[in-house]
Write a protein that holds these residues in place. Structure first.
Motif, short mmCIF file in Angstrom:
data_model
loop_
_atom_site.label_atom_id
_atom_site.label_comp_id
_atom_site.label_asym_id
_atom_site.label_seq_id
_atom_site.Cartn_x
_atom_site.Cartn_y
_atom_site.Cartn_z
N ALA A 42 0.85 -1.18 0.00
CA ALA A 42 0.00 0.00 0.00
C ALA A 42 0.89 1.23 0.00
CB ALA A 42 -0.89 0.00 1.23
N GLY A 43 0.60 2.14 -0.89
CA GLY A 43 1.40 3.36 -0.96
C GLY A 43 0.84 4.30 -2.00
N ARG A 44 1.64 5.32 -2.32
CA ARG A 44 1.19 6.33 -3.28
C ARG A 44 2.38 7.00 -3.93
NH1 ARG A 44 1.73 10.99 0.07
NH2 ARG A 44 1.91 10.33 2.22
N VAL A 46 4.35 10.30 -4.89
CA VAL A 46 4.47 11.62 -4.31
C VAL A 46 5.35 12.49 -5.21
CG1 VAL A 46 5.34 12.92 -2.31
CG2 VAL A 46 4.21 10.72 -1.97
N TRP A 81 7.73 6.64 -5.08
CA TRP A 81 6.74 5.78 -4.45
C TRP A 81 7.00 5.77 -2.95
CZ3 TRP A 81 2.27 3.77 -5.62
CH2 TRP A 81 1.73 2.77 -4.83
N VAL A 82 5.98 6.13 -2.18
CA VAL A 82 6.07 6.14 -0.70
C VAL A 82 5.06 5.14 -0.17
CG1 VAL A 82 5.83 7.55 1.36
CG2 VAL A 82 6.76 8.55 -0.72
N GLU A 83 5.54 4.17 0.60
CA GLU A 83 4.64 3.19 1.19
C GLU A 83 3.97 3.76 2.42
OE1 GLU A 83 6.56 -0.55 1.82
OE2 GLU A 83 7.13 -0.72 -0.28
N ASP A 84 2.69 3.45 2.59
CA ASP A 84 1.93 3.93 3.74
C ASP A 84 2.16 3.07 4.95
OD1 ASP A 84 0.85 6.01 2.33
OD2 ASP A 84 -0.82 4.82 1.60
#
Length: 84
Positions: A42-44, A46, A81-84
Motif C-alpha cells: 500500500a502506498g502512493r 508523491v 513511491w512512498v509506502e503507507d
C-alpha cells in the motif's frame, strides 16, 4: 604414488560436485510464500519537485525505491513511491 594422489583428487572432486548439486536443489516455495511476496504494498506516488532532465533522471536512479520522471513544462517532475 602419483596414481594414488590422482585417484584421491578425482574422488574428492566427485564428492564435492555431488554435494554441491545436492545442496543446490531447494524446496519449492509454498503457495503462502508466493502470495505474500507478490502482494502489492500500500502506498502512493508523491511529487518530489521539478528538476532539469539530467538531474531528474539521476535522482530517480539513485532513489532506493520506484521513481520516475515526467516532462513538466521546461523541467521534469520527479515522482517517488512512498509506502503507507
Amino acid at each position: 604414488m602419483r596414481v594414488r594422489i590422482l585417484l584421491t583428487g578425482i574422488a574428492l572432486g566427485a564428492t564435492v560436485l555431488a554435494g554441491g548439486a545436492a545442496t543446490a536443489q531447494a524446496a519449492p516455495a509454498t503457495s503462502e510464500t508466493i502470495a505474500s511476496s507478490t502482494a502489492a504494498a500500500a502506498g502512493r506516488w508523491v511529487y518530489d519537485g521539478s528538476y532539469s532532465e539530467a538531474a531528474c533522471y539521476s535522482l530517480a536512479a539513485s532513489y532506493a525505491g520506484p521513481a520516475y520522471c515526467t516532462p513538466n513544462g521546461s523541467k521534469y517532475a520527479l515522482y517517488i513511491w512512498v509506502e503507507d
